[in-house]
Write a protein that holds these residues in place. Sequence first.
Motif: not given
Length: 172
Positions: A28, A35, A52, A54, A56, A94-97
């Motif tokens: 994302s 978006h 930013k 993300t 998965s 799994g990280t964001s940002p």
Amino acid sequence: MAASVDPLVVGRVIGDVVDMFVPTVNMSVYFGSKHVTNGCDIKPSMAINPPKITVSGQPGELYTLVMTDPDAPSPSEPSMREWVHWIVADIPAGTSPVRGKEILAYVGPRPPVGIHRYILVLFQQKGPMGLVEQPSSRAHFNTRFFSAQLDLGLPVSTVYFNSQKEPANRRR
């Protein structure tokens, strides 16, 4: 998952930048509250700062992100294809940002003429990167060659947006 590849074929992302692949990871991408979806329009003034992102994936997996413009300096004569805008490696799943090792600092879209495609390509790494050399120039970057050099294989996710020069009086 073929439906998610179709816009990449229509937008000539597959062909100009990457080969046909099957997306296996969700990525994302947001510029502020916008978006990013394949083929959407993002104004350069909205993309001054890095997006930013993300990613998965399973714990322990690492990714490399490349952002390029295959239409530099002009879509009708892309003599600098590809212009690389950003490279980040060792991005944990799994990280964001994005939390990773920035190999090449982010430069936002600056299309001089025409509508340019800006492509974010995500690769899954086989392990931590270690030392990765910065490209000697942002012009004439080749995502396929970069992937081959680092043994990254085919992308696991890709998204692109369009951008064009804003009139001076309309910039925010």
